[in-house]
Design an enzyme around this catalytic site. Structure first.
Site, PDB file in Angstrom:
ATOM      1  N   SER A  45     -22.709 -33.015  31.722  1.00  0.00           N
ATOM      2  CA  SER A  45     -21.336 -32.926  32.213  1.00  0.00           C
ATOM      3  C   SER A  45     -20.687 -31.584  31.910  1.00  0.00           C
ATOM      4  O   SER A  45     -19.636 -31.255  32.470  1.00  0.00           O
ATOM      5  CB  SER A  45     -20.478 -34.052  31.619  1.00  0.00           C
ATOM      6  N   GLY A 219     -21.091 -37.120  34.902  1.00  0.00           N
ATOM      7  CA  GLY A 219     -21.611 -35.914  35.532  1.00  0.00           C
ATOM      8  C   GLY A 219     -20.548 -34.829  35.595  1.00  0.00           C
ATOM      9  O   GLY A 219     -19.370 -35.079  35.348  1.00  0.00           O
ATOM     10  N   GLY A 221     -18.380 -31.386  37.348  1.00  0.00           N
ATOM     11  CA  GLY A 221     -17.832 -30.904  38.614  1.00  0.00           C
ATOM     12  C   GLY A 221     -16.620 -31.674  39.111  1.00  0.00           C
ATOM     13  O   GLY A 221     -16.108 -32.590  38.464  1.00  0.00           O
ATOM     14  N   CYS A 246     -17.004 -42.209  33.571  1.00  0.00           N
ATOM     15  CA  CYS A 246     -16.565 -40.806  33.676  1.00  0.00           C
ATOM     16  C   CYS A 246     -16.581 -40.322  35.138  1.00  0.00           C
ATOM     17  O   CYS A 246     -15.742 -40.735  35.916  1.00  0.00           O
ATOM     18  CB  CYS A 246     -17.395 -39.922  32.759  1.00  0.00           C
ATOM     19  N   GLN A 250     -14.433 -41.701  38.552  1.00  0.00           N
ATOM     20  CA  GLN A 250     -13.681 -40.912  39.520  1.00  0.00           C
ATOM     21  C   GLN A 250     -14.200 -41.115  40.946  1.00  0.00           C
ATOM     22  O   GLN A 250     -13.417 -41.230  41.898  1.00  0.00           O
ATOM     23  CB  GLN A 250     -13.744 -39.435  39.126  1.00  0.00           C
ATOM     24  N   ASN A 288     -15.230 -36.479  27.779  1.00  0.00           N
ATOM     25  CA  ASN A 288     -15.591 -35.165  28.305  1.00  0.00           C
ATOM     26  C   ASN A 288     -15.305 -35.135  29.798  1.00  0.00           C
ATOM     27  O   ASN A 288     -16.155 -35.464  30.609  1.00  0.00           O
ATOM     28  CB  ASN A 288     -17.073 -34.854  28.047  1.00  0.00           C
ATOM     29  N   GLY A 290     -12.602 -33.086  32.964  1.00  0.00           N
ATOM     30  CA  GLY A 290     -11.528 -32.182  33.340  1.00  0.00           C
ATOM     31  C   GLY A 290     -10.727 -32.672  34.529  1.00  0.00           C
ATOM     32  O   GLY A 290      -9.776 -32.017  34.954  1.00  0.00           O
ATOM     33  N   TYR A 291     -11.129 -33.839  35.079  1.00  0.00           N
ATOM     34  CA  TYR A 291     -10.422 -34.457  36.199  1.00  0.00           C
ATOM     35  C   TYR A 291      -9.992 -35.863  35.801  1.00  0.00           C
ATOM     36  O   TYR A 291     -10.568 -36.465  34.882  1.00  0.00           O
ATOM     37  CB  TYR A 291     -11.318 -34.521  37.440  1.00  0.00           C
ATOM     38  N   HIS A 331     -16.459 -42.348  27.404  1.00  0.00           N
ATOM     39  CA  HIS A 331     -17.894 -42.588  27.247  1.00  0.00           C
ATOM     40  C   HIS A 331     -18.142 -43.718  26.243  1.00  0.00           C
ATOM     41  O   HIS A 331     -18.153 -43.473  25.029  1.00  0.00           O
ATOM     42  CB  HIS A 331     -18.605 -41.314  26.785  1.00  0.00           C
ATOM     43  N   GLU A 333     -20.805 -45.056  25.441  1.00  0.00           N
ATOM     44  CA  GLU A 333     -22.073 -44.845  24.731  1.00  0.00           C
ATOM     45  C   GLU A 333     -21.947 -43.850  23.581  1.00  0.00           C
ATOM     46  O   GLU A 333     -22.898 -43.660  22.802  1.00  0.00           O
ATOM     47  CB  GLU A 333     -23.150 -44.365  25.710  1.00  0.00           C
TER      48      GLU A 333
END
Length: 359
Positions: A45, A219, A221, A246, A250, A288, A290-291, A331, A333
């Site tokens: 990610s 993942g 992007g 994550c 989205q 983790n 950014g969106y 996350h 996990e």
């Protein structure tokens, strides 16, 4: 060797270089975890990003072959206050610097990571050149202006072929956008029969294995760049119980007609408080991203919000009001970070069993 960070706003941080000798361009972000630097670096990610660790001492327990979350480092660079050259831990196999050298990652240390973090918090994530080569300011400025940051990393970092991990439990199809190893470990621990599919896999190929459930992985992007995956997920959620994590969260939001947006500086660390509305309980989570998912768009798309972030009230989880579909932004996990919310994997398995009874 000398090291330097040249930010798109013209700010310069000079320090000492380590890792591979070279120059890279990426999005400068920060992570607040105290431990877990190996898992952070090998988390797909982080593809395309330059990671700044806010904790000052990094590398003190070395690295090993057990705790990698993928087979390589997809990040563009690593920034620390200090780097330990003589690690001490019974599991240590080599130093962090040696790992970065072997995997071709540029590092810079002996810089003011507190100042870097405050700058990102004030201005948002910034494009940055990281270098431990002897380049002039003019050369660095030219590099940062020429390099364009990618937004579709999720199409590149996952498996390139279908992988099968046999098990005696439920048959799970995993859509790989850059999955972490510990997500698969959690499914294996619950005896799942797992098939991991590349990004480009069609709906028909996935359904050919007759999955009892589908997991949408994490993942890197911009989720809006995953247009093919969104169309596939639109079909999947009408047929099979689905769990998103994550990036998967989205993409699920976009598939039901919701919207996502880029956060100012994102959530990255192992200490983020999340409130589970149904359980009326707070959890410390590993994050983790950014969106984020836009709240109003989800509430108008047949989804119900299940988790919220206790720091900024952003959407951290949701479920469909009618279909056996749910997701979380964090996350469960861990790796690194707390595993308080691994109950969500059990919830997914229970949902598969309940769906099977109804058929």
């Amino acid at each position: 060797m000398n090291g330097i960070l040249y930010l798109e706003d013209g700010t310069v941080y000079k320090g000492k270089g380590f890792g591979k000798k070279g120059t890279s361009v990426g999005e400068l972000v920060f992570n607040t975890s105290i431990t877990g630097y190996q898992e952070i670096l090998t988390d797909p990610s982080y593809a395309g990003q330059i990671i700044t660790m806010t904790y000052p001492l990094i590398g003190n327990y070395g690295v090993n072959s057990v705790e990698n979350e993928s087979s390589k480092i997809y990040a563009k660079g690593f920034v620390t206050k200090s780097i330990e050259q003589n690690p001490s831990n019974y599991m240590s196999e080599e130093s962090l610097e040696k790992m970065l050298e072997n995997m071709g990652i540029v590092g810079v240390c002996h810089v003011d990571t507190r100042s870097i973090t405050k700058r990102i918090r004030n201005q948002g994530a910034l494009k940055c050149v990281i270098s431990n080569e002897d380049l002039s300011m003019e050369e660095l400025e030219k590099i940062i202006k020429q390099e364009k940051l990618k937004e579709d990393w999720m199409k590149e970092v996952g498996t390139k072929q279908i992988l099968h991990i046999p098990g005696t439990g439920p048959k799970i199809a995993v859509m790989d956008f850059g999955i972490k190893k510990n997500i698969l470990n959690n499914l294996q621990y619950r005896n799942c029969d797992i098939t991991v599919f590349p990004y480009s896999t069609s709906y028909e190929e996935i359904m050919n294995i007759n999955p009892e459930g589908v997991l949408l992985s994490n993942g890197p992007g911009n989720p809006e760049a995953a247009t093919e995956a969104v169309e596939t997920v639109k079909k999947i959620i009408k047929k099979v119980p689905t769990f998103g994590i994550c990036m998967g969260h989205q993409i699920l939001a976009l598939a039901v007609g919701g919207q996502t947006y880029k956060m100012k500086f994102g959530h990255r660390g192992g200490n983020h408080g999340v409130y589970d509305i149904k359980r009326d309980r707070a959890y410390i989570t590993s994050q983790n991203h950014g969106y984020a998912v836009e709240r109003k768009s989800i509430e108008q798309s047949g989804m119900e919000i299940t988790h919220i972030n206790l720091n900024d009230d952003t959407v951290e989880g949701m479920k469909h009001k009618e279909l056996p579909v749910f997701s979380v932004q964090f996350h469960p996990e861990g790796a690194p970070g707390p595993t308080d919310s691994t109950y969500l994997f059990d919830k997914f398995i229970d949902q598969l069993k309940e769906d099977a009874k109804c058929q």
